[in-house]
Motif scaffolding. Structure first.
Motif, PDB file in Angstrom:
ATOM      1  N   ALA A   1      16.633  28.520 -27.036  1.00  0.00           N
ATOM      2  CA  ALA A   1      16.638  28.529 -28.489  1.00  0.00           C
ATOM      3  C   ALA A   1      15.376  28.130 -29.536  1.00  0.00           C
ATOM      4  O   ALA A   1      15.184  29.418 -29.892  1.00  0.00           O
ATOM      5  N   ALA A   2      13.816  28.692 -27.985  1.00  0.00           N
ATOM      6  CA  ALA A   2      13.092  29.119 -28.597  1.00  0.00           C
ATOM      7  C   ALA A   2      12.748  30.309 -28.427  1.00  0.00           C
ATOM      8  O   ALA A   2      11.830  31.215 -29.252  1.00  0.00           O
ATOM      9  N   VAL A   3      12.827  31.104 -26.758  1.00  0.00           N
ATOM     10  CA  VAL A   3      13.030  32.312 -26.777  1.00  0.00           C
ATOM     11  C   VAL A   3      13.908  33.502 -26.712  1.00  0.00           C
ATOM     12  O   VAL A   3      14.052  34.255 -27.428  1.00  0.00           O
ATOM     13  N   GLY A   4      14.915  32.324 -26.644  1.00  0.00           N
ATOM     14  CA  GLY A   4      16.592  33.296 -27.085  1.00  0.00           C
ATOM     15  C   GLY A   4      17.621  33.171 -26.298  1.00  0.00           C
ATOM     16  O   GLY A   4      17.208  32.811 -24.747  1.00  0.00           O
ATOM     17  N   PHE A   5      18.697  32.940 -26.614  1.00  0.00           N
ATOM     18  CA  PHE A   5      19.799  32.863 -25.816  1.00  0.00           C
ATOM     19  C   PHE A   5      20.613  34.358 -24.789  1.00  0.00           C
ATOM     20  O   PHE A   5      20.829  35.205 -25.503  1.00  0.00           O
ATOM     21  N   THR A   6      19.685  33.747 -23.513  1.00  0.00           N
ATOM     22  CA  THR A   6      20.744  34.568 -22.835  1.00  0.00           C
ATOM     23  C   THR A   6      21.668  34.269 -21.611  1.00  0.00           C
ATOM     24  O   THR A   6      21.805  33.372 -21.963  1.00  0.00           O
ATOM     25  N   PRO A   7      22.562  35.410 -21.440  1.00  0.00           N
ATOM     26  CA  PRO A   7      23.916  34.875 -20.811  1.00  0.00           C
ATOM     27  C   PRO A   7      23.000  33.562 -19.228  1.00  0.00           C
ATOM     28  O   PRO A   7      23.577  33.248 -19.731  1.00  0.00           O
ATOM     29  N   THR A   8      22.105  34.499 -19.070  1.00  0.00           N
ATOM     30  CA  THR A   8      21.202  33.065 -17.399  1.00  0.00           C
ATOM     31  C   THR A   8      21.487  31.723 -18.176  1.00  0.00           C
ATOM     32  O   THR A   8      21.978  30.253 -17.832  1.00  0.00           O
ATOM     33  N   THR A   9      20.832  31.504 -19.125  1.00  0.00           N
ATOM     34  CA  THR A   9      20.540  30.638 -19.767  1.00  0.00           C
ATOM     35  C   THR A   9      21.815  30.111 -20.542  1.00  0.00           C
ATOM     36  O   THR A   9      21.836  28.768 -20.735  1.00  0.00           O
ATOM     37  N   VAL A  10      22.195  31.138 -20.888  1.00  0.00           N
ATOM     38  CA  VAL A  10      24.121  29.888 -21.637  1.00  0.00           C
ATOM     39  C   VAL A  10      24.190  29.233 -20.587  1.00  0.00           C
ATOM     40  O   VAL A  10      25.373  28.088 -20.644  1.00  0.00           O
ATOM     41  N   ALA A  11      25.173  29.972 -19.152  1.00  0.00           N
ATOM     42  CA  ALA A  11      25.116  29.857 -18.317  1.00  0.00           C
ATOM     43  C   ALA A  11      24.692  28.555 -17.461  1.00  0.00           C
ATOM     44  O   ALA A  11      25.294  27.043 -17.079  1.00  0.00           O
ATOM     45  N   MET A  12      23.141  28.387 -17.719  1.00  0.00           N
ATOM     46  CA  MET A  12      22.961  26.833 -16.979  1.00  0.00           C
ATOM     47  C   MET A  12      23.000  26.077 -18.006  1.00  0.00           C
ATOM     48  O   MET A  12      23.270  25.049 -17.317  1.00  0.00           O
ATOM     49  N   VAL A  13      23.121  26.520 -18.808  1.00  0.00           N
ATOM     50  CA  VAL A  13      23.160  25.117 -20.209  1.00  0.00           C
ATOM     51  C   VAL A  13      25.183  24.334 -19.478  1.00  0.00           C
ATOM     52  O   VAL A  13      24.809  23.549 -19.621  1.00  0.00           O
ATOM     53  N   VAL A  14      25.844  24.921 -19.848  1.00  0.00           N
ATOM     54  CA  VAL A  14      27.254  25.682 -19.920  1.00  0.00           C
ATOM     55  C   VAL A  14      27.410  24.551 -18.248  1.00  0.00           C
ATOM     56  O   VAL A  14      28.101  23.994 -17.725  1.00  0.00           O
ATOM     57  N   VAL A  15      26.950  25.136 -17.045  1.00  0.00           N
ATOM     58  CA  VAL A  15      27.426  24.698 -15.911  1.00  0.00           C
ATOM     59  C   VAL A  15      26.137  23.618 -15.559  1.00  0.00           C
ATOM     60  O   VAL A  15      26.483  22.363 -14.925  1.00  0.00           O
ATOM     61  N   ALA A  16      25.068  22.814 -16.337  1.00  0.00           N
ATOM     62  CA  ALA A  16      24.672  21.895 -15.910  1.00  0.00           C
ATOM     63  C   ALA A  16      25.194  20.481 -17.042  1.00  0.00           C
ATOM     64  O   ALA A  16      25.670  19.428 -16.506  1.00  0.00           O
ATOM     65  N   LEU A  17      26.367  21.003 -18.782  1.00  0.00           N
ATOM     66  CA  LEU A  17      26.424  20.382 -18.731  1.00  0.00           C
ATOM     67  C   LEU A  17      27.931  19.478 -18.199  1.00  0.00           C
ATOM     68  O   LEU A  17      28.050  18.466 -17.967  1.00  0.00           O
ATOM     69  N   ALA A  18      29.266  21.093 -17.893  1.00  0.00           N
ATOM     70  CA  ALA A  18      30.177  20.509 -16.954  1.00  0.00           C
ATOM     71  C   ALA A  18      29.482  19.768 -15.524  1.00  0.00           C
ATOM     72  O   ALA A  18      31.054  18.822 -15.285  1.00  0.00           O
ATOM     73  N   VAL A  19      28.572  19.957 -14.512  1.00  0.00           N
ATOM     74  CA  VAL A  19      28.559  19.509 -13.702  1.00  0.00           C
ATOM     75  C   VAL A  19      28.413  17.971 -13.795  1.00  0.00           C
ATOM     76  O   VAL A  19      28.114  16.938 -13.188  1.00  0.00           O
ATOM     77  N   GLY A  20      27.143  17.633 -14.768  1.00  0.00           N
ATOM     78  CA  GLY A  20      26.521  16.497 -14.946  1.00  0.00           C
ATOM     79  C   GLY A  20      27.604  15.566 -16.287  1.00  0.00           C
ATOM     80  O   GLY A  20      28.298  14.379 -15.176  1.00  0.00           O
ATOM     81  N   SER A  21      28.736  16.067 -16.569  1.00  0.00           N
ATOM     82  CA  SER A  21      29.800  15.344 -17.313  1.00  0.00           C
ATOM     83  C   SER A  21      30.557  14.486 -15.845  1.00  0.00           C
ATOM     84  O   SER A  21      30.891  13.592 -16.161  1.00  0.00           O
ATOM     85  N   ALA A  22      31.008  16.017 -14.605  1.00  0.00           N
ATOM     86  CA  ALA A  22      31.839  14.987 -14.196  1.00  0.00           C
ATOM     87  C   ALA A  22      31.711  14.476 -13.302  1.00  0.00           C
ATOM     88  O   ALA A  22      32.238  13.799 -12.304  1.00  0.00           O
ATOM     89  N   VAL A  23      29.945  14.585 -13.395  1.00  0.00           N
ATOM     90  CA  VAL A  23      29.621  13.485 -12.413  1.00  0.00           C
ATOM     91  C   VAL A  23      29.099  12.394 -12.466  1.00  0.00           C
ATOM     92  O   VAL A  23      29.715  10.974 -12.367  1.00  0.00           O
ATOM     93  N   LEU A  24      29.341  12.461 -13.710  1.00  0.00           N
ATOM     94  CA  LEU A  24      29.090  10.887 -14.970  1.00  0.00           C
ATOM     95  C   LEU A  24      29.828  10.056 -14.757  1.00  0.00           C
ATOM     96  O   LEU A  24      29.835   9.086 -14.607  1.00  0.00           O
ATOM     97  N   LEU A  25      30.550  10.395 -15.564  1.00  0.00           N
ATOM     98  CA  LEU A  25      31.624   9.465 -15.677  1.00  0.00           C
ATOM     99  C   LEU A  25      32.458   8.830 -14.979  1.00  0.00           C
ATOM    100  O   LEU A  25      32.759   7.848 -14.946  1.00  0.00           O
ATOM    101  N   PRO A  26      32.972   9.144 -13.454  1.00  0.00           N
ATOM    102  CA  PRO A  26      33.053   8.617 -12.471  1.00  0.00           C
ATOM    103  C   PRO A  26      31.799   7.449 -11.954  1.00  0.00           C
ATOM    104  O   PRO A  26      32.072   6.371 -11.986  1.00  0.00           O
ATOM    105  N   ALA A  27      30.839   8.022 -12.196  1.00  0.00           N
ATOM    106  CA  ALA A  27      29.337   6.566 -12.043  1.00  0.00           C
ATOM    107  C   ALA A  27      29.779   5.315 -12.582  1.00  0.00           C
ATOM    108  O   ALA A  27      29.420   4.577 -12.144  1.00  0.00           O
ATOM    109  N   ILE A  28      29.780   6.063 -14.149  1.00  0.00           N
ATOM    110  CA  ILE A  28      30.139   5.262 -15.517  1.00  0.00           C
ATOM    111  C   ILE A  28      30.937   4.060 -14.391  1.00  0.00           C
ATOM    112  O   ILE A  28      30.967   2.461 -15.094  1.00  0.00           O
ATOM    113  N   ILE A  29      32.337   4.620 -14.386  1.00  0.00           N
ATOM    114  CA  ILE A  29      32.988   3.836 -14.470  1.00  0.00           C
ATOM    115  C   ILE A  29      33.034   3.430 -13.156  1.00  0.00           C
ATOM    116  O   ILE A  29      33.439   2.390 -13.192  1.00  0.00           O
TER     117      ILE A  29
END
Length: 91
Positions: free
Chosen positions: A44-72
């Motif tokens: 948001a500060a510098v500008g969204f490059t394809p790499t930045t967008v990919a990092m956000v999407v991958v981190a959200l996907a991995v975080g969600s996939a790991v966090l859900l079973p861990a909480i349960i």
């Protein structure tokens, strides 16, 4: 939360192992979500490059996939410990 040390009882040993895995999963999951927020802020500060967008999407996907079973699993371990102490259930 303090857990009882694992004894020779197989149930206690397995519960302790699952508690450790749940704690590690929560740590990894929340760290991935933090990384996604940092990457988004940088984008948001510098500008969204394809790499930045990919990092956000991958981190959200991995975080969600790991966090859900861990909480349960973490809730299950705590409920089993509470039930064993005679605290009853919340059904």
């Amino acid at each position: 939360m303090t857990t009882t040390p694992p004894s020779d009882d197989g149930v206690q040993a397995r519960r302790s192992r699952m508690d450790g895995l749940a704690r590690m999963g929560k740590r990894v999951g929340y760290t991935c979500l933090l990384a996604a927020m940092v990457a988004f802020a940088i984008g948001a500060a510098v500008g969204f490059t394809p790499t930045t967008v990919a990092m956000v999407v991958v981190a959200l996907a991995v975080g969600s996939a790991v966090l859900l079973p861990a909480i349960i699993v973490g809730y299950g371990v705590r409920a089993a410990e509470r039930e064993e102490r005679g605290g009853g259930s919340f059904h």
